[in-house]
Design an enzyme around this catalytic site. Sequence first.
Site: not given
Length: 306
Positions: A13, A35-36, A89, A167
């Site tokens: 996303i 971020s990993r 969201k 979701d």
Amino acid sequence: MPIRLALVGIGKIAQDQHIPALQANKSFELVAAVSRSGGIENLPCFADIGDLLASGLDVEAVSLATPPQGRHAIARAALEAGLHVMLEKPPAATVSEVADLAARARDAGVALFATWHSREAASVDAARKWLAGKTLRSARIDWREDIRVWHPGQEWILQPGGLGVFDPGINALSIATAILPEALLLQSARLEFPANRQAPIAAELSLRSGETPVEAAFDFLQTGPQSWDIVVETDAGRLVLSDGGQRLAIDGAEVSAGANEEYPRLYRRFASLVRENASDVDLTPLQLVADAFLLGERIEASPFSF
């Protein structure tokens, strides 16, 4: 001066929606990734929010595009550091987590934006305006998509807190609560859980908006044509909002709409909130999902694998 923002969570996303919207918005300067699993070309990338805050990098706001599980801790750390926060969201894993973040943002005097991107679809505003003042007779939501196409390998969606079919289904609820003139209340629910999973793969809800019955069906195993449609019968005709809010028809006649700019509109709204040190936190769609888990009859379905 543009708002210096870090994007937290560089998944699908973020790549598809957040990064292009930010790069096109002159109100923001995208200065870092957190971020990993992947970063953003030519920008510093930090493993977690703690590393970002400890780095001394000049950041004013963060946008969180991580899965909802664990998001509260990230947002809380950002708010306590005086940063403005935007939430993808669903805004967090539970209603109480979002309520807590809203209180913390208020105490810190910074902006918190719990986003519902489908409310920004091209025809949602027009649908709300057309329904205003009409007598509603019934409404029907059909939100059916293939999880393997839209969420390939995303195991977290079917884990506790991942919401499963809700979701995507929460997008429909976010639209319905925006366009229907009276509050949407859950009456009953039927939730199908795969035998090997902890979140529903399909659901049927019976709701009511005032005296208007509203039926909703959500399916994560839809093959062939996908559907993201809301149909409302009124005393003045039938409204059909399709393609996730992008298209509107009244009694079969298409109503022209502008370009679909869901995420650009979200970031324009966030920029306004940051400048005003104001928050926009609507819990209604998440509360309806929580109500479905509270009231829902649980049905065991066949095991699911990606």
